[in-house]
Scaffold this active site. Structure first.
Site, PDB file in Angstrom:
ATOM      1  N   HIS A 148       0.799  -1.292  -0.166  1.00  0.00           N
ATOM      2  CA  HIS A 148       0.109  -0.058   0.156  1.00  0.00           C
ATOM      3  C   HIS A 148       0.917   1.431  -0.011  1.00  0.00           C
ATOM      4  CE1 HIS A 148      -3.143   2.886   1.005  1.00  0.00           C
ATOM      5  NE2 HIS A 148      -4.044   1.745   0.812  1.00  0.00           N
ATOM      6  N   ASP A 175      -7.983  -5.401   0.000  1.00  0.00           N
ATOM      7  CA  ASP A 175      -8.655  -5.876  -1.170  1.00  0.00           C
ATOM      8  C   ASP A 175      -8.323  -7.163  -1.412  1.00  0.00           C
ATOM      9  OD1 ASP A 175      -9.938  -3.499  -1.918  1.00  0.00           O
ATOM     10  OD2 ASP A 175      -8.409  -2.699  -2.916  1.00  0.00           O
TER      11      ASP A 175
HETATM   12  N1  CMC Z   1       4.388  -7.287  -5.079  1.00  0.00           N
HETATM   13  C1  CMC Z   1       5.950  -7.260  -4.978  1.00  0.00           C
HETATM   14  N2  CMC Z   1       6.616  -6.281  -4.954  1.00  0.00           N
HETATM   15  C2  CMC Z   1       5.982  -5.120  -4.646  1.00  0.00           C
HETATM   16  C3  CMC Z   1       4.559  -5.023  -4.546  1.00  0.00           C
HETATM   17  C4  CMC Z   1       3.816  -6.067  -4.690  1.00  0.00           C
HETATM   18  N3  CMC Z   1       2.566  -6.092  -4.461  1.00  0.00           N
HETATM   19  N4  CMC Z   1       4.122  -3.662  -4.156  1.00  0.00           N
HETATM   20  C5  CMC Z   1       5.237  -3.140  -3.787  1.00  0.00           C
HETATM   21  N5  CMC Z   1       6.268  -3.880  -4.102  1.00  0.00           N
HETATM   22  C6  CMC Z   1       7.693  -3.510  -4.010  1.00  0.00           C
HETATM   23  C7  CMC Z   1       8.151  -2.457  -5.203  1.00  0.00           C
HETATM   24  O1  CMC Z   1       8.781  -3.310  -6.410  1.00  0.00           O
HETATM   25  C8  CMC Z   1       9.257  -1.590  -4.721  1.00  0.00           C
HETATM   26  O2  CMC Z   1      10.336  -2.274  -4.804  1.00  0.00           O
HETATM   27  P1  CMC Z   1      11.750  -1.746  -4.838  1.00  0.00           P
HETATM   28  O3  CMC Z   1      12.027  -0.646  -3.666  1.00  0.00           O
HETATM   29  O4  CMC Z   1      12.769  -2.684  -4.560  1.00  0.00           O
HETATM   30  O5  CMC Z   1      11.638  -0.927  -6.033  1.00  0.00           O
HETATM   31  C9  CMC Z   1       8.701  -1.485  -3.346  1.00  0.00           C
HETATM   32  O6  CMC Z   1       7.861  -2.790  -3.009  1.00  0.00           O
HETATM   33  C10 CMC Z   1       7.708  -0.272  -3.154  1.00  0.00           C
HETATM   34  O7  CMC Z   1       6.864  -0.385  -4.174  1.00  0.00           O
HETATM   35  P2  CMC Z   1       6.184   1.079  -4.810  1.00  0.00           P
HETATM   36  O8  CMC Z   1       5.659   0.653  -6.119  1.00  0.00           O
HETATM   37  O9  CMC Z   1       7.238   2.107  -4.872  1.00  0.00           O
HETATM   38  O10 CMC Z   1       4.963   1.408  -3.796  1.00  0.00           O
HETATM   39  P3  CMC Z   1       3.959   2.268  -4.236  1.00  0.00           P
HETATM   40  O11 CMC Z   1       3.672   3.068  -2.753  1.00  0.00           O
HETATM   41  O12 CMC Z   1       4.217   3.347  -5.233  1.00  0.00           O
HETATM   42  O13 CMC Z   1       2.655   1.441  -4.384  1.00  0.00           O
HETATM   43  C11 CMC Z   1       1.117  -0.140  -4.662  1.00  0.00           C
HETATM   44  C12 CMC Z   1       1.908   1.036  -3.804  1.00  0.00           C
HETATM   45  C13 CMC Z   1      -0.112  -0.366  -3.926  1.00  0.00           C
HETATM   46  C14 CMC Z   1       0.730   0.468  -5.992  1.00  0.00           C
HETATM   47  C15 CMC Z   1       1.721  -1.336  -4.842  1.00  0.00           C
HETATM   48  O14 CMC Z   1       2.103  -1.910  -3.641  1.00  0.00           O
HETATM   49  C16 CMC Z   1       1.352  -2.486  -5.447  1.00  0.00           C
HETATM   50  O15 CMC Z   1       1.251  -2.456  -6.927  1.00  0.00           O
HETATM   51  N6  CMC Z   1       0.330  -3.181  -4.973  1.00  0.00           N
HETATM   52  C17 CMC Z   1      -0.289  -4.264  -5.898  1.00  0.00           C
HETATM   53  C18 CMC Z   1      -1.815  -3.817  -6.078  1.00  0.00           C
HETATM   54  C19 CMC Z   1      -2.533  -3.651  -5.011  1.00  0.00           C
HETATM   55  O16 CMC Z   1      -2.983  -4.711  -4.343  1.00  0.00           O
HETATM   56  N7  CMC Z   1      -3.133  -2.524  -5.105  1.00  0.00           N
HETATM   57  C20 CMC Z   1      -4.082  -2.152  -3.916  1.00  0.00           C
HETATM   58  C21 CMC Z   1      -3.946  -1.260  -2.919  1.00  0.00           C
HETATM   59  S1  CMC Z   1      -5.223  -1.069  -1.573  1.00  0.00           S
HETATM   60  C22 CMC Z   1      -6.752  -0.442  -2.342  1.00  0.00           C
HETATM   61  C23 CMC Z   1      -6.610   1.033  -2.646  1.00  0.00           C
HETATM   62  O17 CMC Z   1      -6.566   1.737  -1.465  1.00  0.00           O
HETATM   63  O18 CMC Z   1      -6.730   1.519  -3.787  1.00  0.00           O
END
Ligand code: CMC
Length: 430
Positions: free
Chosen positions: A307, A365
């Site tokens: 998240h 989710d």
């Molecule tokens: N699986 C594997 N690696 C992950 C995941 C995941 N689900 N989420 C984040 N990471 C890794 C990412 O590769 C990054 O690694 P590094 O620092 O080595 O590059 C690190 O964790 C930080 O990730 P980020 O993409 O910079 O984090 P963010 O804050 O931009 O993204 C997120 C948050 C929710 C988009 C992401 O965690 C994700 O894509 N999760 C899967 C989709 C999901 O379940 N989304 C629902 C969110 S809850 C509902 C809502 O509020 O909308």
């Protein structure tokens, strides 16, 4: 002592710039950079990682501590004791309703649940296989054509009527997008049911059978709605605010929010989680998918994990996890292979170093998708249900913005990386 000012210094001898520091009632202090533009600088913050776009008194999140408050009330207390319409009232009006206020509010929502009859023709213009979110973006946007007399964003009375219409009709629109999809006749709302029961009724009743919603499932759905009702300045809420900042009507703005919510990184994650579980197929393949999720060269991510704000357990996920087990018990589904797989994946990811270090916990989710699937709701409707819950938060946030004297049209700046000025070469000489 907290600083009240920060000074920006430059390494080229330019005059330093003083900026005020603002403190909210809770949470991180913010540096007020509004005067920077006039002094020749913009800030750079793609994805708004460090930018507060507004002030708001609706929802508070502490991602480090895993806290979520609606108008100051912890989400756990609301999920335990309130129902969705009470929560919607709270988000919109700032206080929980008294018994009389609640009964008036619920009564008004009930009076607005039917759609303008001509809207059923509008549905029929879509392909039968259209995704429910595609239909919702279109039909909710079209409400501004059907309810023109509540479309003036600058008239507080019209704003109130539009709020009731949205709260009352979005469930009907969501359920009808499903009915249209599967070729069943539209089911009209039944005002003897509560909000969640009515939605289940519109989804699952047919004219040839009587339908009585299961109270455990209706309560679980109501809880999903409460947990998804608002979440501060997330992508779709910010979209609603940006769209509304120009004075656009609330129907159009909520349609914009629905479009933003649809993405798999936001509201689409619950649907994506179930698709991922189906793709994994068997617990023996979890290791393979966990390996892929860690591989930087593979775009695969474990859906339903991580998240932007919560770097601790999402408090909504903890509540939904409990509800998930209640529903699986009620329906005797604990041995279903897909649910067993989900529980196995949850366990492995929670113990895996990569996920622990990056603080990637299962999010709400992950569990809400499993609960809805158990209730017989198809994957394609998961995000539509998220949208109907979030409508309460969107209208509250939109109304707050429209009444905020500091509200301005949203107009971000950019760091230009394109061509310098050049002269056009006629087409025959290019
Ligand atoms: N699986 C594997 N690696 C992950 C995941 C995941 N689900 N989420 C984040 N990471 C890794 C990412 O590769 C990054 O690694 P590094 O620092 O080595 O590059 C690190 O964790 C930080 O990730 P980020 O993409 O910079 O984090 P963010 O804050 O931009 O993204 C997120 C948050 C929710 C988009 C992401 O965690 C994700 O894509 N999760 C899967 C989709 C999901 O379940 N989304 C629902 C969110 S809850 C509902 C809502 O509020 O909308």
């Amino acid at each position: 002592m907290k600083p009240t000012k920060v000074t920006l210094t430059f390494n080229n001898g330019a005059e330093p710039i003083e900026l005020p520091v603002m403190s909210g009632n809770l949470g991180t202090d913010v540096i007020d950079i509004r005067s920077l533009g006039k002094q020749g600088y913009f800030t750079y913050d793609p994805g708004f990682m460090s930018t507060s776009s507004c002030n708001s008194a609706i929802t508070y999140i502490d991602g480090e501590e895993g806290l979520l408050y609606y108008r100051g009330y912890p989400i756990q207390q609301l999920a335990e004791t309130a129902d969705f319409l009470e929560v919607a009232y709270l988000l919109i009006n700032g206080e929980l309703p008294s018994l009389d206020q609640k009964s008036e509010f619920v009564g008004t929502v009930r009076r607005h649940t039917m759609l303008h009859d001509q809207m059923s023709n509008f549905f029929r213009g879509f392909r039968r296989d259209a995704h429910p979110m595609a239909v919702m973006v279109g039909v909710v946007g079209a409400m501004s054509a059907f309810y023109r007399e509540s479309s003036d964003a600058f008239d507080p009375l019209q704003r109130d009527v539009a709020t009731f219409r949205l709260l009352a009709k979005v469930p009907t629109i969501a359920a009808w997008s499903y009915k249209y999809n599967i070729g069943e006749p539209f089911t009209y709302p039944q005002n003897r049911f509560n909000y969640a029961e009515n939605f289940l009724h519109m989804m699952f009743a047919t004219p040839c059978d009587s339908y009585q919603p299961n109270p455990v499932l209706a309560r679980a759905l109501d809880r999903i709605l409460i947990l998804h009702a608002d979440h501060e300045q997330n992508a779709s809420t910010s979209t609603v605010r940006v769209a509304g900042s120009s004075g656009a009507n609330s129907f159009a703005c909520i349609a914009a929010g629905i479009a933003s919510l649809w993405g798999p990184l936001h509201g689409g994650a619950n649907e994506a989680t179930l698709k991922m579980l189906e793709q994994i197929g068997d617990a023996s393949r979890i290791g393979e998918f966990i390996k892929r999720a860690k591989d930087k060269s593979d775009p695969f991510r474990l859906m339903g994990f991580g998240h932007r704000v919560y770097k601790n357990m999402d408090p909504r996920a903890a509540i939904m996890r409990k509800t998930c087990h209640e529903v699986l018990n009620e329906l005797g589904l604990h041995d279903d292979p897909l649910f067993k797989l989900a529980m196995e994946l949850e366990k492995i990811a929670l113990e895996d170093d990569y996920f622990i270090q990056k603080k990637l916990y299962p999010n709400v989710d992950f569990y809400s998708g499993i609960v809805m699937r158990a209730m017989g709701i198809p994957n394609s409707m998961f995000t539509a249900i998220f949208a109907l819950a979030r409508t309460a938060g969107w209208v509250a946030q939109w109304t707050e913005m429209m009444s905020d004297p500091e509200h301005k049209i949203s107009r971000p700046r950019q760091l230009y990386t394109g061509q310098l000025r050049r002269d056009l070469v006629p087409i025959d000489k290019r």
